[in-house]
Design an enzyme around this catalytic site. Structure first.
Site, PDB file in Angstrom:
ATOM      1  N   GLY A   7       0.886  -1.216  -0.031  1.00 16.29           N
ATOM      2  CA  GLY A   7      -0.108  -0.159   0.081  1.00 16.29           C
ATOM      3  C   GLY A   7       0.771   1.253   0.013  1.00 16.29           C
ATOM      4  N   GLY A   8       1.893   1.296  -0.502  1.00 15.56           N
ATOM      5  CA  GLY A   8       2.847   2.411  -0.262  1.00 15.56           C
ATOM      6  C   GLY A   8       2.772   3.395  -1.366  1.00 15.56           C
ATOM      7  CB  ALA A   9       1.050   3.626  -4.780  1.00 15.27           C
ATOM      8  N   GLY A  10      -0.318   4.648  -1.579  1.00 18.97           N
ATOM      9  CA  GLY A  10      -1.498   5.403  -1.070  1.00 18.97           C
ATOM     10  C   GLY A  10      -0.966   6.381  -0.175  1.00 18.97           C
ATOM     11  CG  PHE A  11      -3.161   9.681   3.013  1.00 18.80           C
ATOM     12  CD1 PHE A  11      -2.380  10.927   2.949  1.00 18.80           C
ATOM     13  CD2 PHE A  11      -3.810   9.503   4.177  1.00 18.80           C
ATOM     14  CE1 PHE A  11      -2.302  11.887   3.968  1.00 18.80           C
ATOM     15  CE2 PHE A  11      -3.897  10.478   5.315  1.00 18.80           C
ATOM     16  CZ  PHE A  11      -3.317  11.673   5.246  1.00 18.80           C
ATOM     17  CB  ILE A  12      -0.860   6.275   5.769  1.00 18.62           C
ATOM     18  CG1 ILE A  12      -2.090   6.948   6.296  1.00 18.62           C
ATOM     19  CG2 ILE A  12       0.063   5.906   7.030  1.00 18.62           C
ATOM     20  CD1 ILE A  12      -2.989   6.103   7.229  1.00 18.62           C
ATOM     21  N   GLY A  13       0.679   5.092   3.401  1.00 13.41           N
ATOM     22  CA  GLY A  13       1.905   4.137   2.819  1.00 13.41           C
ATOM     23  C   GLY A  13       3.096   5.051   2.343  1.00 13.41           C
ATOM     24  CG  ASP A 134      -9.574   5.416  15.457  1.00 15.66           C
ATOM     25  OD1 ASP A 134     -10.083   5.110  14.208  1.00 15.66           O
ATOM     26  OD2 ASP A 134      -9.749   6.669  15.955  1.00 15.66           O
ATOM     27  CD  GLU A 135     -13.398   4.118  10.953  1.00 16.04           C
ATOM     28  OE1 GLU A 135     -14.292   3.446  10.370  1.00 16.04           O
ATOM     29  OE2 GLU A 135     -13.248   5.429  10.371  1.00 16.04           O
TER      30      GLU A 135
HETATM   31  P1  NAD Z   1      -5.266   4.544   0.947  1.00 17.60           P
HETATM   32  O1  NAD Z   1      -6.746   4.238   0.401  1.00 17.60           O
HETATM   33  O2  NAD Z   1      -4.887   5.869   0.616  1.00 17.60           O
HETATM   34  O3  NAD Z   1      -4.270   3.716   0.373  1.00 17.60           O
HETATM   35  C1  NAD Z   1      -4.456   2.180   0.085  1.00 17.60           C
HETATM   36  C2  NAD Z   1      -3.256   1.818  -0.835  1.00 17.60           C
HETATM   37  O4  NAD Z   1      -3.429   0.157  -0.880  1.00 17.60           O
HETATM   38  C3  NAD Z   1      -3.409   2.303  -2.186  1.00 17.60           C
HETATM   39  O5  NAD Z   1      -2.121   2.698  -2.717  1.00 17.60           O
HETATM   40  C4  NAD Z   1      -3.882   0.789  -3.092  1.00 17.60           C
HETATM   41  O6  NAD Z   1      -3.411   1.087  -4.327  1.00 17.60           O
HETATM   42  C5  NAD Z   1      -3.600  -0.116  -2.224  1.00 17.60           C
HETATM   43  N1  NAD Z   1      -4.120  -1.273  -2.295  1.00 17.60           N
HETATM   44  C6  NAD Z   1      -5.657  -1.477  -2.384  1.00 17.60           C
HETATM   45  N2  NAD Z   1      -5.892  -2.922  -2.511  1.00 17.60           N
HETATM   46  C7  NAD Z   1      -4.720  -3.678  -2.603  1.00 17.60           C
HETATM   47  C8  NAD Z   1      -4.383  -4.788  -3.169  1.00 17.60           C
HETATM   48  N3  NAD Z   1      -5.378  -5.626  -3.066  1.00 17.60           N
HETATM   49  N4  NAD Z   1      -2.777  -5.143  -3.292  1.00 17.60           N
HETATM   50  C9  NAD Z   1      -1.959  -4.323  -3.282  1.00 17.60           C
HETATM   51  N5  NAD Z   1      -2.306  -3.096  -3.039  1.00 17.60           N
HETATM   52  C10 NAD Z   1      -3.443  -2.641  -2.597  1.00 17.60           C
HETATM   53  O7  NAD Z   1      -5.417   4.033   2.416  1.00 17.60           O
HETATM   54  P2  NAD Z   1      -4.559   4.833   3.609  1.00 17.60           P
HETATM   55  O8  NAD Z   1      -5.468   6.104   4.224  1.00 17.60           O
HETATM   56  O9  NAD Z   1      -3.113   5.457   3.373  1.00 17.60           O
HETATM   57  O10 NAD Z   1      -4.501   3.851   4.912  1.00 17.60           O
HETATM   58  C11 NAD Z   1      -3.380   2.746   4.833  1.00 17.60           C
HETATM   59  C12 NAD Z   1      -3.869   1.752   5.951  1.00 17.60           C
HETATM   60  O11 NAD Z   1      -3.910   2.462   7.037  1.00 17.60           O
HETATM   61  C13 NAD Z   1      -5.177   1.020   5.743  1.00 17.60           C
HETATM   62  O12 NAD Z   1      -4.835  -0.300   6.047  1.00 17.60           O
HETATM   63  C14 NAD Z   1      -5.917   1.719   6.609  1.00 17.60           C
HETATM   64  O13 NAD Z   1      -7.000   0.853   7.004  1.00 17.60           O
HETATM   65  C15 NAD Z   1      -5.074   2.158   7.877  1.00 17.60           C
HETATM   66  N6  NAD Z   1      -5.462   3.458   8.426  1.00 17.60           N
HETATM   67  C16 NAD Z   1      -5.897   4.299   7.664  1.00 17.60           C
HETATM   68  C17 NAD Z   1      -5.956   5.537   8.628  1.00 17.60           C
HETATM   69  C18 NAD Z   1      -6.607   6.878   7.749  1.00 17.60           C
HETATM   70  O14 NAD Z   1      -6.997   7.854   8.359  1.00 17.60           O
HETATM   71  N7  NAD Z   1      -6.315   6.969   6.623  1.00 17.60           N
HETATM   72  C19 NAD Z   1      -6.114   5.599   9.815  1.00 17.60           C
HETATM   73  C20 NAD Z   1      -5.891   4.578  10.616  1.00 17.60           C
HETATM   74  C21 NAD Z   1      -5.467   3.348   9.719  1.00 17.60           C
HETATM   75  O1  DAU Z   2     -10.393   6.477  12.350  1.00 16.53           O
HETATM   76  C1  DAU Z   2      -9.470   6.073  11.073  1.00 16.53           C
HETATM   77  C2  DAU Z   2     -10.254   5.845   9.923  1.00 16.53           C
HETATM   78  O2  DAU Z   2     -10.561   7.248   9.642  1.00 16.53           O
HETATM   79  C3  DAU Z   2      -9.577   5.133   8.835  1.00 16.53           C
HETATM   80  O3  DAU Z   2      -9.409   3.949   9.258  1.00 16.53           O
HETATM   81  C4  DAU Z   2     -10.250   5.398   7.420  1.00 16.53           C
HETATM   82  O4  DAU Z   2      -9.484   4.704   6.505  1.00 16.53           O
HETATM   83  C5  DAU Z   2     -10.327   6.700   7.197  1.00 16.53           C
HETATM   84  O5  DAU Z   2     -10.972   6.900   5.928  1.00 16.53           O
HETATM   85  C6  DAU Z   2     -11.096   7.445   8.274  1.00 16.53           C
HETATM   86  O6  DAU Z   2     -12.558   7.153   8.344  1.00 16.53           O
HETATM   87  P1  DAU Z   2     -13.589   8.146   8.464  1.00 16.53           P
HETATM   88  O7  DAU Z   2     -14.799   7.782   8.202  1.00 16.53           O
HETATM   89  O8  DAU Z   2     -13.611   8.865   9.965  1.00 16.53           O
HETATM   90  O9  DAU Z   2     -13.114   9.399   7.661  1.00 16.53           O
HETATM   91  P2  DAU Z   2     -13.813  10.294   6.575  1.00 16.53           P
HETATM   92  O10 DAU Z   2     -13.017  11.221   6.225  1.00 16.53           O
HETATM   93  O11 DAU Z   2     -14.617   9.484   5.529  1.00 16.53           O
HETATM   94  O12 DAU Z   2     -14.738  11.187   7.447  1.00 16.53           O
HETATM   95  C7  DAU Z   2     -14.592  11.764   8.616  1.00 16.53           C
HETATM   96  C8  DAU Z   2     -15.694  12.351   9.270  1.00 16.53           C
HETATM   97  O13 DAU Z   2     -16.387  13.425   8.394  1.00 16.53           O
HETATM   98  C9  DAU Z   2     -16.778  11.251   9.396  1.00 16.53           C
HETATM   99  O14 DAU Z   2     -17.552  11.528  10.670  1.00 16.53           O
HETATM  100  C10 DAU Z   2     -17.736  11.430   8.215  1.00 16.53           C
HETATM  101  C11 DAU Z   2     -17.772  12.981   8.119  1.00 16.53           C
HETATM  102  N1  DAU Z   2     -17.849  13.444   6.681  1.00 16.53           N
HETATM  103  C12 DAU Z   2     -17.307  12.813   5.529  1.00 16.53           C
HETATM  104  C13 DAU Z   2     -17.347  13.542   4.560  1.00 16.53           C
HETATM  105  C14 DAU Z   2     -16.607  12.555   3.146  1.00 16.53           C
HETATM  106  C15 DAU Z   2     -18.570  14.421   6.495  1.00 16.53           C
HETATM  107  O15 DAU Z   2     -19.447  14.907   7.347  1.00 16.53           O
HETATM  108  N2  DAU Z   2     -18.795  14.852   5.174  1.00 16.53           N
HETATM  109  C16 DAU Z   2     -17.938  14.424   3.974  1.00 16.53           C
HETATM  110  O16 DAU Z   2     -18.218  14.771   2.837  1.00 16.53           O
END
Ligand code: NAD
Ligand code: DAU
Length: 353
Positions: A7-13, A134-135
């Protein structure tokens, strides 16, 4: 140190890969399927770097994973690949179950075979960091914090699939002895965040004078962490976390969604006044089905055991983030063409076959 990052081409990765290659000097193999959420533009800072290689592959593809482990011989795995967007999981959960559950199972099993074939000293040093959310803990009321002992109670198809993957990761540690560490983090924000998530979507909609859609009354609370603070935490947990242990990650930055959006509007008014005033675009819309009320992380274990501290406050991190989106249209414009910000995740508005 050789680290395989899924997942290194994603946001956190991508933040993790930049940190490992550019700050730590580790050799990194990024494995990513490049779904809609993954883009190589997030990795341009390590493009061509001698310590970085990229493999486009699906973590569900067992033979591709076997080949990746055999050729790269990682000392460490940091598993971030996932379907990550709650609203998309409500519209259709199949990809979430396939990648988050079957993909994690496949990776754990291939990692186990690789680990069992290592010499004893390398086996002892090997780590598999499973990155989660944390979800999995469900929703908090007005008081209290999620600790590592909080019972799992996921609400959405996304969080249920992540909970399943956490259980698999822990089972591979308890049953087979694979040195797995699990992290559960709160909401991240920062550069390279796909503009379907609240913060980047609100910044770009404000810029384009589109509705700033608040689900329900905007009183839901999230606990925000700047992505680079998370990347440093993950490196530390992979380095020094105890196998079999879970570490909660969070920045002690609880905010109501409405306050987050109003804060973005204030920053946009100051930094991009020509599209303002921005608050006039705030629109309260139908709530997310199963919307969790409040998340808040107790990160005491990570802070006391491993000495981690978030460097950014919400105020410093959100200003950096708004500035980054204003300065980096080259990154988000192509993604915005693929996904224009339309509402996702309402029950009855579209089902997969
Ligand atoms: P993201 O959606 O931005 O990135 C996910 C990446 O995984 C993408 O680059 C995508 O191409 C890749 N991917 C998806 N399916 C795949 C597969 N089958 N094989 C290989 N690669 C694949 O996600 P993110 O927000 O960077 O989250 C990364 C990790 O952190 C996830 O496991 C997510 O559950 C966890 N996380 C995210 C948040 C958050 O706020 N974004 C918070 C806590 C934990
Ligand atoms: O808590 C960690 C999680 O945070 C990660 O595991 C998920 O990958 C990540 O997507 C994120 O989940 P949320 O559902 O909390 O994130 P999201 O940005 O979708 O929404 C944040 C809050 O804002 C949620 O309460 C829903 C609300 N929301 C979201 C959107 C897209 C709105 O009110 N309006 C919107 O348009």
């Amino acid at each position: 140190m050789r680290v395989l990052v899924t997942g290194g081409a994603g946001f956190i990765g991508s933040a993790v890969v930049r940190h490992l290659v550019l700050v730590k000097g580790y050799e990194v193999l990024t494995v990513d399927k490049l779904t809609y959420a993954g883009t190589l533009t997030s990795l341009y800072k390590v493009d061509g770097h001698p310590l970085h290689r990229f493999l486009r592959a699906d973590i569900c593809d067992r033979s591709a994973m076997v080949e990746a482990f055999a050729s790269f011989r990682p000392d460490r795995v940091m598993h971030l690949a996932a379907e990550s967007h709650v609203d998309r999981s409500i519209t259709g959960a199949r990809d979430f179950v396939e990648t988050n559950v079957i993909g994690t199972f496949t990776l754990l099993d291939v990692a186990r075979n690789h680990w069992e074939g290592l010499p004893a000293v390398d086996r002892a040093a090997f780590r598999f960091l499973h990155v989660s959310t944390d979800e999995v803990y469900g929703s908090l009321g007005a008081d209290g914090l999620f600790t590592e002992a909080t019972a799992y109670d996921p609400s959405s198809p996304y969080s249920a699939s992540k909970a399943a993957s956490d259980h698999l990761a822990k089972a591979w540690q308890r049953t087979y002895g694979l040195p797995v560490v699990v992290s559960n983090c709160s909401n991240n924000y920062g550069p390279y965040h796909f503009p379907e998530k609240l913060i980047p979507l609100m910044i770009l909609n404000a810029l384009e004078a589109k509705p700033l859609t608040i689900y329900g009354d905007g009183a839901n609370i999230r606990d925000w962490l700047y992505v680079e603070d998370h990347a440093r935490a993950l490196d530390l947990i992979a380095e020094r976390g105890r196998p079999g242990q879970t570490y909660n990650v969070g920045g002690r930055n609880e905010r109501r969604n409405l306050d987050v959006v109003q804060h973005i509007c204030t920053l946009m008014d100051a930094l991009h006044p020509q599209s303002g005033p921005h608050e006039r675009h705030i629109a309260f819309v139908e709530d997310r089905p199963g919307h969790d009320a409040r998340y808040a992380i107790d990160a005491t274990r990570l802070e006391t055991e491993l000495g981690w501290r978030a460097e950014e406050t919400f105020e410093t991190g959100i200003e950096k983030t708004v500035r980054w989106y204003l300065e980096n249209e080259w990154w988000w414009a192509p993604l915005r063409q693929g996904y224009d910000g339309r509402r996702l995740g309402l029950v009855g508005t579209g089902r997969e076959p």
